[in-house]
Design an enzyme around this catalytic site. Structure first.
Site, short mmCIF file in Angstrom:
data_model
loop_
_atom_site.label_atom_id
_atom_site.label_comp_id
_atom_site.label_asym_id
_atom_site.label_seq_id
_atom_site.Cartn_x
_atom_site.Cartn_y
_atom_site.Cartn_z
N LYS A 169 0.90 -1.27 -0.01
CA LYS A 169 -0.07 -0.03 -0.17
C LYS A 169 1.02 1.05 -0.01
O LYS A 169 1.77 1.45 0.95
CB LYS A 169 -1.00 0.27 1.14
CG LYS A 169 -1.83 1.32 1.47
CD LYS A 169 -2.78 0.96 2.48
CE LYS A 169 -3.55 2.61 2.73
NZ LYS A 169 -4.60 2.51 3.54
N LYS B 178 -2.04 -1.58 -3.83
CA LYS B 178 -3.31 -0.23 -3.89
C LYS B 178 -2.31 0.79 -3.84
O LYS B 178 -1.16 1.19 -3.28
CB LYS B 178 -3.91 -0.27 -2.43
CG LYS B 178 -4.53 0.94 -2.33
CD LYS B 178 -5.26 0.70 -0.85
CE LYS B 178 -5.79 2.19 -0.54
NZ LYS B 178 -6.37 2.42 0.82
N SER C 40 -10.36 5.68 -4.56
CA SER C 40 -11.08 6.84 -4.79
C SER C 40 -10.76 7.82 -5.77
O SER C 40 -11.49 8.07 -6.53
CB SER C 40 -11.35 7.49 -3.26
OG SER C 40 -10.09 7.99 -2.82
#
Ligand code: PBG
Length: 329
Positions: free
Chosen positions: A200, A253, A279
């Site tokens: 991440k 991610k 997002s």
């Protein structure tokens, strides 16, 4: 030129031939739909920076997840927006916390959908960081890695006890997968799988999420725990560690700028691999589509197919419901 042996266009002549030789097929069952759960009843509040995404109270969440389930979507992932935040993220591991209540309701009222819970503290901390913050000489602040592990483990246990199918730690503390696995096992929750946000990155693409989850850090940034986006070898080491510590599914991610890693992680480890289409990646396409600059549906399906082609088995995406409907057309 008449006698060309290789004419790849032969198989592109019409839709039937193209379908016959297509390598990658998207399925609604590959998707996980994210939800932001808040207090109250009959609340369905639009997230301004993410058109089509809402903060929902538990009753609305149940209604929406019924639709999601009917569309054949593989799972949902829950993020909580608690009524109160504090310096020890009490809301994250409260028995009657917002996510714990949401999971119990979903378990009871929506069958046949995988319920994933995001395990992190940022939404529950008054300062908005993913771990316990303390002061240190010569530094603006430090994140207390090992003390944070205890709170994460408590959070994971409370989610699994409420009935979550998969526990998904997204905090990026060192050793959290091992800490969570050990804690779950000690409670007899040996069957709860862990989907770790293994690679991440500290990304500016999370901006709209922090509006949705009301979780922006109040000072500093997340670069001392999330990864530097320039590093791929380090990402592979992070994934290796999480697998060693007991992760059942590993995640990369964000998605769009990181498909090299999706590919490498899948090739190297062969583990169930998830990608999070975050997002900002959603919002930029929504905005372009609204302006008439891009065809939202066509681009979304192209993107999602790209994730799967790169090696993702699971795609966490705000497009899940739209895409599932388009695939049915
Ligand atoms: C919690 C968390 C974040 C996201 C998923 N879990 C925010 C962050 O790390 O700042 C981002 C998801 C998205 O942007 O869609 N730590």
């Amino acid at each position: 030129m008449k006698f060309l042996i290789h004419r790849p266009r032969r198989l592109r002549q019409n839709a039937r031939l193209r379908a016959l030789v297509r390598e990658t097929e998207l399925n609604a069952g590959d998707f996980i739909m994210p939800y932001f759960v808040c207090e109250g009843a009959r609340v369905k509040k639009p997230v301004v920076s993410m058109p089509g995404v809402f903060q929902m109270s538990v009753d609305e969440l149940v209604k929406d997840c019924r639709e999601t389930q009917k569309l054949g979507i593989g799972g949902v992932i829950l993020f909580g927006i608690p009524a109160k935040k504090d310096e020890k993220a009490s809301g994250a591991y409260a028995q009657d916390g917002i996510v714990q209540r949401a999971v119990r309701e979903l378990r009871e009222k929506v069958r046949d959908i995988v319920v994933v819970t995001d395990v992190c503290l940022c939404e529950y901390m008054s300062h908005g960081h993913c771990g316990i913050v303390s002061k240190a000489r010569g530094k603006e602040f430090v994140i207390e890695n090992d003390a944070t592990l205890e709170l994460l483990a408590m959070t994971a246990i409370s989610h699994a006890r409420a009935g979550a199918d998969i526990i998904a730690p997204s905090d990026m503390m060192d050793g959290r997968v091992a800490a969570i696995r050990r804690a779950l096992d000690a409670e007899g929750l040996t069957q709860a799988p862990i989907m770790s946000y293994a690679a991440k990155f500290a990304s500016s693409f999370y901006g709209p999420f922090r509006d949705a989850a009301q979780s922006p850090p109040q000072f500093g940034d997340r670069r001392s725990y999330q990864m530097d986006f320039a590093n791929a070898e380090e990402a592979l080491r992070e994934v290796a560690l999480d697998i060693e510590e007991g992760a059942d599914i590993v995640m990369v991610k964000p998605a769009l700028g990181y498909l090299d890693l999706v590919w490498r992680v899948k090739q190297k480890f062969g583990y169930p691999t998830a990608v999070y289409n975050v997002s900002g990646e959603y919002s930029m396409l929504k905005a372009a589509a609204k302006n008439g600059w891009l065809d939202g549906k066509a681009v979304a399906l192209e993107m999602l197919t790209g994730f799967k082609r790169a090696g993702a088995d699971i795609i966490v995406t705000y497009w899940a419901k739209d895409a599932a409907r388009w695939l049915e057309e």
